[in-house]
Design a protein around this motif. Structure first.
Motif, PDB file in Angstrom:
ATOM      1  N   LEU A  21       0.826  -1.208   0.000  1.00 57.28           N
ATOM      2  CA  LEU A  21       0.000   0.000   0.000  1.00 57.28           C
ATOM      3  C   LEU A  21       0.862   1.260   0.000  1.00 57.28           C
ATOM      4  O   LEU A  21       0.568   2.241  -0.712  1.00 57.28           O
ATOM      5  N   ALA A  22       1.919   1.253   0.789  1.00 57.61           N
ATOM      6  CA  ALA A  22       2.808   2.417   0.849  1.00 57.61           C
ATOM      7  C   ALA A  22       3.473   2.663  -0.501  1.00 57.61           C
ATOM      8  O   ALA A  22       3.580   3.811  -0.959  1.00 57.61           O
ATOM      9  N   ASN A  23       3.917   1.603  -1.148  1.00 59.12           N
ATOM     10  CA  ASN A  23       4.572   1.749  -2.456  1.00 59.12           C
ATOM     11  C   ASN A  23       3.606   2.304  -3.500  1.00 59.12           C
ATOM     12  O   ASN A  23       4.001   3.091  -4.370  1.00 59.12           O
ATOM     13  N   GLN A  24       2.349   1.893  -3.439  1.00 63.30           N
ATOM     14  CA  GLN A  24       1.353   2.424  -4.377  1.00 63.30           C
ATOM     15  C   GLN A  24       1.176   3.930  -4.199  1.00 63.30           C
ATOM     16  O   GLN A  24       0.909   4.656  -5.171  1.00 63.30           O
ATOM     17  N   LEU A  25       1.353   4.396  -2.968  1.00 66.96           N
ATOM     18  CA  LEU A  25       1.195   5.825  -2.678  1.00 66.96           C
ATOM     19  C   LEU A  25       2.519   6.589  -2.758  1.00 66.96           C
ATOM     20  O   LEU A  25       2.554   7.792  -2.482  1.00 66.96           O
ATOM     21  N   ASN A  26       3.605   5.859  -3.126  1.00 71.63           N
ATOM     22  CA  ASN A  26       4.948   6.457  -3.161  1.00 71.63           C
ATOM     23  C   ASN A  26       5.334   7.056  -1.805  1.00 71.63           C
ATOM     24  O   ASN A  26       5.992   8.102  -1.723  1.00 71.63           O
ATOM     25  N   THR A  27       4.910   6.370  -0.739  1.00 72.30           N
ATOM     26  CA  THR A  27       5.250   6.785   0.618  1.00 72.30           C
ATOM     27  C   THR A  27       6.376   5.902   1.146  1.00 72.30           C
ATOM     28  O   THR A  27       6.278   4.672   1.076  1.00 72.30           O
ATOM     29  N   PRO A  28       7.466   6.486   1.639  1.00 71.37           N
ATOM     30  CA  PRO A  28       8.561   5.679   2.184  1.00 71.37           C
ATOM     31  C   PRO A  28       8.060   4.726   3.262  1.00 71.37           C
ATOM     32  O   PRO A  28       7.283   5.126   4.135  1.00 71.37           O
ATOM     33  N   VAL A  29       8.510   3.460   3.203  1.00 74.37           N
ATOM     34  CA  VAL A  29       8.043   2.455   4.143  1.00 74.37           C
ATOM     35  C   VAL A  29       9.211   1.643   4.675  1.00 74.37           C
ATOM     36  O   VAL A  29      10.155   1.338   3.940  1.00 74.37           O
ATOM     37  N   ASN A  30       9.120   1.323   5.952  1.00 69.82           N
ATOM     38  CA  ASN A  30      10.113   0.450   6.588  1.00 69.82           C
ATOM     39  C   ASN A  30       9.384  -0.729   7.205  1.00 69.82           C
ATOM     40  O   ASN A  30       8.440  -0.547   7.981  1.00 69.82           O
ATOM     41  N   VAL A  31       9.814  -1.942   6.846  1.00 67.07           N
ATOM     42  CA  VAL A  31       9.246  -3.163   7.418  1.00 67.07           C
ATOM     43  C   VAL A  31      10.334  -3.803   8.276  1.00 67.07           C
ATOM     44  O   VAL A  31      11.384  -4.198   7.772  1.00 67.07           O
ATOM     45  N   VAL A  32      10.090  -3.870   9.563  1.00 67.12           N
ATOM     46  CA  VAL A  32      11.098  -4.317  10.515  1.00 67.12           C
ATOM     47  C   VAL A  32      11.551  -5.741  10.197  1.00 67.12           C
ATOM     48  O   VAL A  32      10.727  -6.644  10.006  1.00 67.12           O
ATOM     49  N   ASP A  33      12.871  -5.915  10.112  1.00 73.99           N
ATOM     50  CA  ASP A  33      13.512  -7.209   9.878  1.00 73.99           C
ATOM     51  C   ASP A  33      13.201  -7.814   8.512  1.00 73.99           C
ATOM     52  O   ASP A  33      13.440  -9.001   8.298  1.00 73.99           O
ATOM     53  N   GLN A  34      12.689  -7.033   7.594  1.00 78.45           N
ATOM     54  CA  GLN A  34      12.468  -7.507   6.224  1.00 78.45           C
ATOM     55  C   GLN A  34      12.958  -6.441   5.242  1.00 78.45           C
ATOM     56  O   GLN A  34      12.181  -5.713   4.625  1.00 78.45           O
ATOM     57  N   PRO A  35      14.296  -6.315   5.099  1.00 79.50           N
ATOM     58  CA  PRO A  35      14.861  -5.244   4.271  1.00 79.50           C
ATOM     59  C   PRO A  35      14.410  -5.301   2.815  1.00 79.50           C
ATOM     60  O   PRO A  35      14.370  -4.279   2.144  1.00 79.50           O
ATOM     61  N   GLU A  36      14.032  -6.493   2.323  1.00 81.38           N
ATOM     62  CA  GLU A  36      13.593  -6.609   0.930  1.00 81.38           C
ATOM     63  C   GLU A  36      12.272  -5.873   0.694  1.00 81.38           C
ATOM     64  O   GLU A  36      11.912  -5.569  -0.461  1.00 81.38           O
ATOM     65  N   LEU A  37      11.511  -5.596   1.760  1.00 79.45           N
ATOM     66  CA  LEU A  37      10.240  -4.873   1.630  1.00 79.45           C
ATOM     67  C   LEU A  37      10.383  -3.386   1.945  1.00 79.45           C
ATOM     68  O   LEU A  37       9.399  -2.647   1.874  1.00 79.45           O
TER      69      LEU A  37
END
Length: 468
Positions: free
Chosen positions: A92-108
């Motif tokens: 959802l964040a990527n669709q909105l071009n909003t920076p996102v951090n997913v803890v312990d999953q650097p690929e996301l």
């Protein structure tokens, strides 16, 4: 380069954290420090996390995540223990071009949190790109040791005069040269020493004259080197050790510590042993004055703490009389260091309600001590420089009412790889030493707390000797 390092201005910006556990709390702590307004959603939220968010004007929602929460956010952090939900948030964040951090999953992640050294407004950040967060934290710890907390105040001073310096130096190279001399010279040293008013005045004078600040009078750093282990040095001690031009050191300062000093400094051994003063104390005092008046930054490196039987008071008296500026950096005194490494808690409440530090010989080499006070029960006594007077110490304590079965410890070269601990009683220690080779520096500990050594010892590079 996996990630481009950037610094976000998040003041008054809405950011979203999904998750209510310890990881979410760590991220929230960083965000509120940056001035962000944190919106946090989770069905269950730690009480201290709620307090953190609410006290910083954030928003708490105790509910399951839904898509509406990602709208109008500057940053989004997914910190749940459900990987499917975390991935959904990232999508959802990527669709909105909003920076996102997913803890312990650097690929996301489209951004990651680095290990941060905060000397605001100076910020240093270290990242492994998510490949090894532990390594990044270890590197941060190394950087912490070389960045004093006062760097932030130095940066604030520079910011205050930034526009004035621009007006004074239209040429970029001259302006850069001015700042390099200011930030690596006497002005910065004054800030580090807590003399911020004097630092600002010198900066003003230098700016008016458009010349480099000059060090007409040097400074003396009276630094406690601790009992021997280099890891026990303070950050401030290490910084001053690495910038001094001249180093005067005692024989009690271990070689690994001396090796941490600035390599091209002039080293002067002023070590003193009992009845063998390589350089008399009065001469040491004068040397400090003479070197400083020549404009040198002088490091007076002393074993233990300068003000606990270290004659530091005599030295700075001389400096004060001669108008020489100085700084004093405390060190871990031998009593604290050696007792800790020997597993002897000096004030364990089941055994001692007080502790006394006593010198084994006075300035005139006598041992005229208040023995009746020292023989008091429920008290730990630590004798510095008492090895030669050990027979008198044991005899006098017993004569003044201390039970002869009272345990006593000798700690030789405490905190170092050559540490040696000998345990006996007041009645047996003198006889014990007839078969043991013991040399200075040795600390003497007397009291019931010594009996805890066998149970609590954790550092024993040489086998300890326990003799009843």
């Amino acid at each position: 380069m996996e990630f481009l390092p950037l610094f976000f201005d998040l003041k008054n910006s809405n950011v979203l954290i999904v998750g209510g556990g310890e990881v979410a709390k760590r991220k929230a702590s960083l965000l509120v420090k940056s001035g962000a307004v944190v919106h946090l959603i989770s069905p269950e939220i730690k009480a201290d996390l709620v307090e953190l968010i609410v006290s910083n004007k954030g928003v708490i929602t105790k509910d399951v995540f839904s898509e509406e929460f990602v709208k109008n956010k500057r940053l989004i952090i997914a910190a749940t223990n459900d990987q499917a939900i975390n991935k959904h948030i990232a999508d959802l964040a990527n669709q909105l071009n909003t920076p996102v951090n997913v803890v312990d999953q650097p690929e996301l992640c489209s951004f990651i949190f680095p290990a941060i050294v905060d000397r605001s407004p100076i910020i240093a950040a270290v990242s492994s790109g998510g490949s090894s967060p532990v390594l990044a934290r270890l590197l941060r710890a190394k950087i912490e040791t070389v960045l004093p907390s006062t760097y932030g105040r130095l940066a604030q001073l520079a910011e205050k005069y930034r526009d004035k310096v621009k007006l004074a130096f239209s040429d970029v190279n001259k302006r850069r040269g001015f700042w390099e001399k200011i930030l690596s010279g006497p002005v910065s040293e004054m800030v580090f020493a807590g003399k911020e008013k004097e630092a600002e005045q010198l900066l003003k004078e230098t700016l008016d004259s458009k010349e480099s600040p000059k060090r007409e009078l040097g400074e003396v750093y009276l630094v406690g080197a601790g009992p021997g282990d280099p890891d026990l040095l303070t950050f401030k001690a290490l910084r001053l050790m690495q910038q001094a031009d001249v180093v005067l050191y005692d024989r009690l300062v271990s070689q690994p510590i001396i090796d941490l000093c600035r390599r091209d400094a002039d080293f002067v051994n002023v070590g003193k042993a009992r009845a063998n003063h390589l350089v008399p104390q009065d001469d040491i005092n004068q040397l400090l004055v003479d070197y400083a008046k020549k404009g040198h930054r002088v490091l007076r490196l002393k074993g233990g703490d300068p003000f606990i039987f270290g004659r530091g008071g005599e030295e700075i008296e001389k400096l004060a009389e001669n108008g020489v500026p100085f700084q004093v950096v405390p060190g871990i005194t031998a009593a604290a260091g050696c007792s800790s490494y020997a597993g002897i808690p000096l004030t364990h409440r089941d055994y001692a309600q007080s502790v006394r530090f006593v010198t084994g010989h006075l300035k005139d080499d006598t041992s005229d001590l208040p023995w009746s006070e020292l023989a008091y029960l429920n008290q730990t006594i630590v004798f510095y420089m008492g090895l030669m007077g050990l027979p008198v110490i044991c005899k006098k304590l017993i004569e003044n009412g201390m039970p002869k079965e009272t345990p006593i410890a000798l700690v030789q070269q405490g905190t170092t790889p050559n540490q040696k601990v000998i345990i006996a009683t007041l009645d047996t220690m003198v006889e014990t030493l007839k078969t043991q080779e013991v040399s200075a520096p040795t600390l003497i500990i007397v009291g019931e707390v010594v009996s805890l050594h066998d149970k609590l010892k954790w550092f024993s590079p040489i086998k300890d000797l326990n003799i009843a």
